[in-house]
Structure formats: C-alpha cells, structure tokens
Write an enzyme that holds these catalytic residues in place. Structure first.
Site, PDB file in Angstrom:
ATOM      1  N   SER A   9       0.865  -1.176   0.000  1.00  0.00           N
ATOM      2  CA  SER A   9       0.000   0.000   0.000  1.00  0.00           C
ATOM      3  C   SER A   9       0.899   1.223   0.000  1.00  0.00           C
ATOM      4  O   SER A   9       2.093   1.133   0.326  1.00  0.00           O
ATOM      5  CB  SER A   9      -0.878  -0.005   1.253  1.00  0.00           C
ATOM      6  OG  SER A   9      -1.484   1.243   1.475  1.00  0.00           O
ATOM      7  N   TYR A  47      -1.715  -0.886  10.743  1.00  0.00           N
ATOM      8  CA  TYR A  47      -1.747  -1.269   9.329  1.00  0.00           C
ATOM      9  C   TYR A  47      -0.457  -0.844   8.641  1.00  0.00           C
ATOM     10  O   TYR A  47       0.185  -1.649   7.955  1.00  0.00           O
ATOM     11  CB  TYR A  47      -2.956  -0.627   8.645  1.00  0.00           C
ATOM     12  CG  TYR A  47      -3.060  -0.925   7.164  1.00  0.00           C
ATOM     13  CD1 TYR A  47      -3.341  -2.211   6.718  1.00  0.00           C
ATOM     14  CD2 TYR A  47      -2.881   0.077   6.211  1.00  0.00           C
ATOM     15  CE1 TYR A  47      -3.439  -2.490   5.363  1.00  0.00           C
ATOM     16  CE2 TYR A  47      -2.982  -0.196   4.863  1.00  0.00           C
ATOM     17  CZ  TYR A  47      -3.255  -1.476   4.436  1.00  0.00           C
ATOM     18  OH  TYR A  47      -3.345  -1.752   3.089  1.00  0.00           O
TER      19      TYR A  47
END
Length: 295
Positions: free
Chosen positions: A148, A161
């Site tokens: 990401s 995350y």
C-alpha cells in the site's frame, strides 16, 4: 471471448474472493491463464465468488482451480500450494490477502495486532516459503506482494496497518536481493486508495476505554474512512481497483528484471520516497556484496 495470451501462465492468488484479488483472478482468466484462486470457505461464505470465477473460466475456456486457503494457517498454505504444484510449474504467486484496521493505535489490543500481522506479514512469509523451493528449482517465477502507499508512510489511525506493510515490504525486498541470479523475483505493488470493500470492512479497535480516552480524536479513524468512501463515490478512474489488477498482470507478463516497487493510483509522494531511498539502499547492497557475494 477476450483474446488470450499465446503462452498462458499459472498463477496462485491469495484472497481471491473479493477486491483486488477477485479482479486479478477475473482478468487473468479472460486471458487464458490457469488461475489457482485461494480463498477461505469457498463452498460456503465465498461460494458466490467461487461460482463467478468458475463461470468466467468456462466462458473463456480457461483453467481454474479453487483452493480453500487461509494464509494464517501453515497447514492450509502448504496443502494449497501442494495442490497447485501438482499441476506442474507455478509461474507466479500474488500475495493479495490482507486486512486494514483503522482507529486509535493504542486502542488496538495485542490480540488484534497479532491477528493483523498473522495475515499481512506472516501470511506473506508462509506462502513465499511454500512456493520458493519449486520456483528456485525451475529457475523462474515471480512473487507479487500487495502492499500500500501506507507501506512507505506513517498515517494517524493507520498505525498498526502501516507497520504491518512496512514490515512486509522489508521482508519482500530482502527476499528479492537474496534471490538475485536465481531467476525468481519478489516484488511489491503499492496501491493508493482504490474502490474495494477494504474501507467498509475495516476493523475498529477493541479497547474502547483507551479509544474514548482520546476524546474527539477517537472519531478521527471513522472520519478518514468516510473521506476515502466519499472519494470512491466520485467514481474517478484513478480510484478504480481494476488499475491494480492490470498492473499485476503487466508484472507477470513482463520480462525481468522487474522494478522492486510499483506505485498504482494517486502518488501521495510514495514514488518520490521510493526514488529517494533507492540510491542509498542500492549503494549499501553494492558495498555489502564485497563481503557476502561469492568470489
């Protein structure tokens, strides 16, 4: 029927029941690939996705093997990869399965943090370890790992995350360095915000007492998720998750060496970070080769 590639490859995809994993599986099936679609509970909870893929495979006369695969389980991963390898050479592994918790970092319990790393980090290591011996023996293969933009950034409310993606990226990049000369590559795809159900299914922190101790700050995670959803509702092309699936397919079909990192979507400064860090990283590795590389 969509025109197919002349030499279709075999590709194992984790988390193929939804989001980018499902889109990637569909794209590859239309091109005639043999897709091993890994997902949990394909005969119950994810039966709809499994049926969609099977119908697409039948329409395009492509090969599809649905695998009951939980990346958080050693036994499940080893069994699924053994099935895939029983068909012959595996050309690519797409590590797509992932979870995106959002909220006050302190308020995530240790159990939640461990569960997250079990999927986002250890799951990548499990599947990589399972396929690498065969790929190294064949002298070819690519492992594509979905990270990401958060894999290069530290964002409020995305603390655990981001940390899982940072850890995964370091693991993958190190693999890629050590695999040099083997014919096998391990690379990273860094999507920014794309329209999937990741926002809608984002787990919140379980320790509500610690979350509420932050006052109105504790609502920041929900506000950020709302911001992303509002952007998705605009249906802008740059947020189309198919862009990520297309980037994955290009990496599979590209002759090596591939870039270690591929940014997809809004840049968010990530490409600049990649370019800035690369000379230092590569320079250090070049120096270390004088120590560890065979004479």
């Amino acid at each position: 029927m969509t025109s197919q590639v002349s030499s279709p490859k075999t590709v194992l995809i984790t988390g193929a029941s939804r989001g980018i994993g499902l889109l990637t599986a569909k794209s590859l099936l239309t091109k005639g690939y043999h897709v091993f679609a890994g997902m949990r509970a394909p005969e119950t909870r994810n039966q709809k996705a499994a049926s969609e893929l099977q119908e697409l495979a039948n329409t395009n006369r492509s090969k599809l093997t649905i695998l009951d695969l939980d990346v958080a389980s050693d036994e499940s991963v080893e069994r699924a990869v053994a099935i895939a390898l029983s068909y012959g050479q595996l050309d690519a592994l797409v590590n797509n399965a992932g979870v995106m918790p959002v909220g006050i970092t302190e308020a995530f319990t240790m159990t939640q943090i461990k569960d997250l790393f079990e999927v986002n980090v250890y799951g990548v290591a499990r599947t990589a370890r399972a396929v690498l011996p065969a790929m190294r023996q064949n002298g070819s293969g690519i492992i594509i790992n979905l990270s990401s933009a958060a894999g290069r950034l530290s964002l409020p409310f995305f603390g655990i995350y981001c940390s899982s993606k940072w850890a995964m990226e370091s693991y993958v990049e190190t693999l890629n360095i050590e695999l040099e000369g083997s014919g096998v590559e391990a690379v990273i795809v860094q999507p920014s915000a794309h329209r999937t159900d990741l926002v809608a299914t984002s787990p919140a922190p379980n320790d509500t007492d610690r979350a509420t101790a932050y006052g109105t700050m504790s609502e920041g995670g929900d506000r950020m998720l709302g911001m992303f959803q509002s952007a998705f509702d605009q249906n802008a092309d740059i947020n189309d998750a198919q862009n990520v699936a297309d980037a994955i397919q290009r990496l599979i079909e590209q002759d090596g060496p591939r870039p270690v990192r591929t940014v997809v979507g809004e840049d968010m400064g990530v490409d600049g970070i990649n370019q800035a860090v690369a000379p230092f990283q590569n320079g250090l590795i070049d120096e270390l080769k004088t120590v560890y590389a065979p004479a």
